[in-house]
Scaffold this motif. Structure first.
Motif, PDB file in Angstrom:
ATOM      1  N   PRO A  43       0.817  -1.216   0.000  1.00  0.00           N
ATOM      2  CA  PRO A  43       0.000   0.000   0.000  1.00  0.00           C
ATOM      3  C   PRO A  43       0.851   1.267   0.000  1.00  0.00           C
ATOM      4  CG  PRO A  43      -0.047  -1.036   2.153  1.00  0.00           C
ATOM      5  CD  PRO A  43       0.665  -1.983   1.232  1.00  0.00           C
ATOM      6  N   GLN A  44       0.286   2.310  -0.589  1.00  0.00           N
ATOM      7  CA  GLN A  44       0.972   3.592  -0.675  1.00  0.00           C
ATOM      8  C   GLN A  44       0.541   4.465   0.506  1.00  0.00           C
ATOM      9  OE1 GLN A  44       3.041   4.508  -3.351  1.00  0.00           O
ATOM     10  NE2 GLN A  44       2.906   2.394  -3.987  1.00  0.00           N
ATOM     11  N   ASN A  45       1.058   4.188   1.680  1.00  0.00           N
ATOM     12  CA  ASN A  45       0.707   5.012   2.824  1.00  0.00           C
ATOM     13  C   ASN A  45       1.950   5.697   3.375  1.00  0.00           C
ATOM     14  OD1 ASN A  45       2.013   2.962   4.157  1.00  0.00           O
ATOM     15  ND2 ASN A  45       0.191   2.105   5.074  1.00  0.00           N
ATOM     16  N   LYS A  46       1.740   6.548   4.368  1.00  0.00           N
ATOM     17  CA  LYS A  46       2.845   7.353   4.873  1.00  0.00           C
ATOM     18  C   LYS A  46       3.886   6.526   5.623  1.00  0.00           C
ATOM     19  CE  LYS A  46       0.297   8.690   8.990  1.00  0.00           C
ATOM     20  NZ  LYS A  46      -0.225   9.802   9.764  1.00  0.00           N
ATOM     21  N   TYR A  47       3.494   5.381   6.159  1.00  0.00           N
ATOM     22  CA  TYR A  47       4.456   4.562   6.905  1.00  0.00           C
ATOM     23  C   TYR A  47       5.459   3.886   5.971  1.00  0.00           C
ATOM     24  CZ  TYR A  47       1.099   5.409  10.567  1.00  0.00           C
ATOM     25  OH  TYR A  47       0.265   6.019  11.448  1.00  0.00           O
ATOM     26  N   ILE A  48       5.030   3.521   4.785  1.00  0.00           N
ATOM     27  CA  ILE A  48       5.954   2.934   3.807  1.00  0.00           C
ATOM     28  C   ILE A  48       6.969   3.983   3.370  1.00  0.00           C
ATOM     29  CG2 ILE A  48       6.111   1.946   1.490  1.00  0.00           C
ATOM     30  CD1 ILE A  48       5.062   0.016   3.574  1.00  0.00           C
ATOM     31  N   HIS A  49       6.514   5.221   3.162  1.00  0.00           N
ATOM     32  CA  HIS A  49       7.438   6.293   2.778  1.00  0.00           C
ATOM     33  C   HIS A  49       8.438   6.567   3.897  1.00  0.00           C
ATOM     34  CE1 HIS A  49       4.975   6.899  -0.670  1.00  0.00           C
ATOM     35  NE2 HIS A  49       3.957   7.399   0.009  1.00  0.00           N
ATOM     36  N   LEU A  50       7.967   6.562   5.136  1.00  0.00           N
ATOM     37  CA  LEU A  50       8.856   6.782   6.270  1.00  0.00           C
ATOM     38  C   LEU A  50       9.847   5.629   6.415  1.00  0.00           C
ATOM     39  CD1 LEU A  50       9.464   8.714   8.625  1.00  0.00           C
ATOM     40  CD2 LEU A  50       7.890   7.353  10.005  1.00  0.00           C
ATOM     41  N   PHE A  51       9.386   4.401   6.187  1.00  0.00           N
ATOM     42  CA  PHE A  51      10.266   3.236   6.276  1.00  0.00           C
ATOM     43  C   PHE A  51      11.350   3.285   5.205  1.00  0.00           C
ATOM     44  CE2 PHE A  51      11.201  -1.308   5.454  1.00  0.00           C
ATOM     45  CZ  PHE A  51      11.733  -1.607   6.699  1.00  0.00           C
ATOM     46  N   THR A  52      10.995   3.648   3.973  1.00  0.00           N
ATOM     47  CA  THR A  52      12.013   3.741   2.917  1.00  0.00           C
ATOM     48  C   THR A  52      12.976   4.888   3.189  1.00  0.00           C
ATOM     49  OG1 THR A  52      10.518   5.050   1.527  1.00  0.00           O
ATOM     50  CG2 THR A  52      10.595   2.673   1.134  1.00  0.00           C
ATOM     51  N   THR A  53      12.499   5.971   3.809  1.00  0.00           N
ATOM     52  CA  THR A  53      13.389   7.076   4.170  1.00  0.00           C
ATOM     53  C   THR A  53      14.426   6.614   5.192  1.00  0.00           C
ATOM     54  OG1 THR A  53      11.638   8.690   3.781  1.00  0.00           O
ATOM     55  CG2 THR A  53      13.464   9.391   5.164  1.00  0.00           C
ATOM     56  N   ILE A  54      13.958   5.965   6.239  1.00  0.00           N
ATOM     57  CA  ILE A  54      14.869   5.494   7.290  1.00  0.00           C
ATOM     58  C   ILE A  54      15.836   4.452   6.749  1.00  0.00           C
ATOM     59  CG2 ILE A  54      14.945   4.200   9.458  1.00  0.00           C
ATOM     60  CD1 ILE A  54      12.321   5.640  10.203  1.00  0.00           C
ATOM     61  N   LEU A 114       4.515  14.809   1.710  1.00  0.00           N
ATOM     62  CA  LEU A 114       3.344  15.011   0.857  1.00  0.00           C
ATOM     63  C   LEU A 114       2.188  14.119   1.279  1.00  0.00           C
ATOM     64  CD1 LEU A 114       4.922  15.334  -2.686  1.00  0.00           C
ATOM     65  CD2 LEU A 114       3.886  17.122  -1.315  1.00  0.00           C
ATOM     66  N   SER A 115       2.489  12.916   1.757  1.00  0.00           N
ATOM     67  CA  SER A 115       1.415  12.004   2.152  1.00  0.00           C
ATOM     68  C   SER A 115       0.793  12.396   3.487  1.00  0.00           C
ATOM     69  CB  SER A 115       1.920  10.566   2.211  1.00  0.00           C
ATOM     70  OG  SER A 115       2.839  10.417   3.271  1.00  0.00           O
ATOM     71  N   THR A 116       1.548  13.092   4.351  1.00  0.00           N
ATOM     72  CA  THR A 116       0.972  13.529   5.622  1.00  0.00           C
ATOM     73  C   THR A 116       0.256  14.857   5.493  1.00  0.00           C
ATOM     74  OG1 THR A 116       3.064  14.552   6.259  1.00  0.00           O
ATOM     75  CG2 THR A 116       2.650  12.308   7.031  1.00  0.00           C
ATOM     76  N   GLY A 117       0.490  15.572   4.407  1.00  0.00           N
ATOM     77  CA  GLY A 117      -0.221  16.827   4.174  1.00  0.00           C
ATOM     78  C   GLY A 117       0.373  18.009   4.901  1.00  0.00           C
ATOM     79  N   CYS A 118       1.630  17.947   5.293  1.00  0.00           N
ATOM     80  CA  CYS A 118       2.215  19.077   6.008  1.00  0.00           C
ATOM     81  C   CYS A 118       2.865  20.081   5.056  1.00  0.00           C
ATOM     82  CB  CYS A 118       3.216  18.592   7.052  1.00  0.00           C
ATOM     83  SG  CYS A 118       4.526  17.587   6.405  1.00  0.00           S
ATOM     84  N   CYS A 119       2.782  19.870   3.766  1.00  0.00           N
ATOM     85  CA  CYS A 119       3.301  20.832   2.799  1.00  0.00           C
ATOM     86  C   CYS A 119       2.136  21.657   2.281  1.00  0.00           C
ATOM     87  CB  CYS A 119       4.005  20.133   1.638  1.00  0.00           C
ATOM     88  SG  CYS A 119       5.515  19.334   2.113  1.00  0.00           S
ATOM     89  N   ILE A 124      -2.456  21.199  -2.403  1.00  0.00           N
ATOM     90  CA  ILE A 124      -3.065  19.895  -2.642  1.00  0.00           C
ATOM     91  C   ILE A 124      -4.397  19.870  -1.919  1.00  0.00           C
ATOM     92  CG2 ILE A 124      -2.856  17.419  -2.254  1.00  0.00           C
ATOM     93  CD1 ILE A 124       0.147  17.770  -2.480  1.00  0.00           C
ATOM     94  N   HIS A 125      -5.459  19.518  -2.642  1.00  0.00           N
ATOM     95  CA  HIS A 125      -6.792  19.511  -2.075  1.00  0.00           C
ATOM     96  C   HIS A 125      -7.059  18.177  -1.409  1.00  0.00           C
ATOM     97  CE1 HIS A 125      -7.669  23.265  -4.068  1.00  0.00           C
ATOM     98  NE2 HIS A 125      -7.238  22.743  -5.199  1.00  0.00           N
ATOM     99  N   LYS A 126      -7.651  18.234  -0.226  1.00  0.00           N
ATOM    100  CA  LYS A 126      -7.908  17.015   0.527  1.00  0.00           C
ATOM    101  C   LYS A 126      -9.230  16.375   0.153  1.00  0.00           C
ATOM    102  CE  LYS A 126      -4.382  16.923   3.266  1.00  0.00           C
ATOM    103  NZ  LYS A 126      -3.423  15.916   3.240  1.00  0.00           N
TER     104      LYS A 126
END
Length: 177
Positions: A43-54, A114-119, A124-126
Motif C-alpha cells: 500500500p501507498q501510505n505514509k508509513y511505507i514512505h517513512l520506512f524507505t526514508t529510514i 506530501l502524504s501527511t499533508g504538512c506541505c 493539494i486539495h484534501k
C-alpha cells in the motif's frame, strides 16, 4: 609488536566487511520495497514512505562509515606493511552509491511529507468539497449523449444473426493518424 597491530587490523577489517555486507543487504531490501511500492504490491501510505526514508539513510550512513573506516585502516596498514595504496574507480562508485542513497532518502522524505499533508505550498486539495470551493480545480465535463464521433476512429457495424430477428451492434476502433 608488529604481529599485534597486524592482528588488530585484520579484526577491524572484519568489522568493515560485516558493515559493508549489512549495507548491501539493506540496499537490496530498499530496492525490493521501492519496486513493490512502484508496482502497487504494497500500500501507498505514509508509513511505507517513512520506512524507505529510514532504510535509505541508514544504508547510506552505514556504507559511508564502513568506507571511512576502511580508508583509516589502510592508512594504518601502510606503516605496518610499508606499501602504499591508490584509490581506484571502485571507491569512487561506492561514494557515488552513497550519494544516490542519500538522494533516495531525501525523495522518500519528501514523499512522506506530501502524504501527511504538512506541505501547504503545493495547494493539494484534501476533499471534493475543497475542490469545488477552489478556483484552481480541474473540473470534468461530460459530453452530450449523442456526440458526433470523429470519422475514421470509431465505426459501428450491425451484425445480423441467422434468424434475422436479433441485431447486434459491434464497434471497431481504428487508429487514424
Amino acid at each position: 609488536m608488529v604481529q599485534i597491530s597486524h592482528r588488530s587490523i585484520q579484526d577491524d577489517l572484519r568489522v568493515v566487511r560485516i558493515m559493508m555486507m549489512s549495507s548491501l543487504g539493506l540496499s537490496f531490501l530498499l530496492n525490493l520495497i521501492l519496486g513493490m511500492k512502484l508496482t502497487y504490491l504494497i500500500p501507498q501510505n505514509k508509513y511505507i514512505h517513512l520506512f524507505t526514508t529510514i532504510l535509505s539513510f541508514l544504508s547510506g550512513i552505514l556504507l559511508l562509515w564502513a568506507l571511512v573506516l576502511y580508508h583509516n585502516k589502510l592508512k594504518q596498514g601502510q606503516s605496518v606493511h610499508f606499501s602504499s595504496y591508490n584509490i581506484n574507480w571502485i571507491m569512487y562508485t561506492a561514494y557515488l552509491n552513497i550519494f544516490f542513497l542519500f538522494v533516495c532518502g531525501i525523495f522518500s522524505l519528501l514523499e512522506y511529507q506530501l502524504s501527511t499533508g504538512c506541505c501547504t505550498w503545493l495547494n493539494i486539495h484534501k476533499s471534493d468539497n475543497e475542490c469545488k470551493e477552489s478556483e484552481n480545480c480541474i473540473k470534468g465535463i461530460s459530453l452530450p449523449e449523442h456526440a458526433a464521433m470523429p470519422h475514421g476512429i470509431v465505426r459501428s457495424h450491425t451484425v445480423n444473426s441467422k434468424e434475422g430477428t436479433l441485431n447486434k451492434q459491434t464497434r471497431r476502433v481504428t487508429w487514424a493518424l
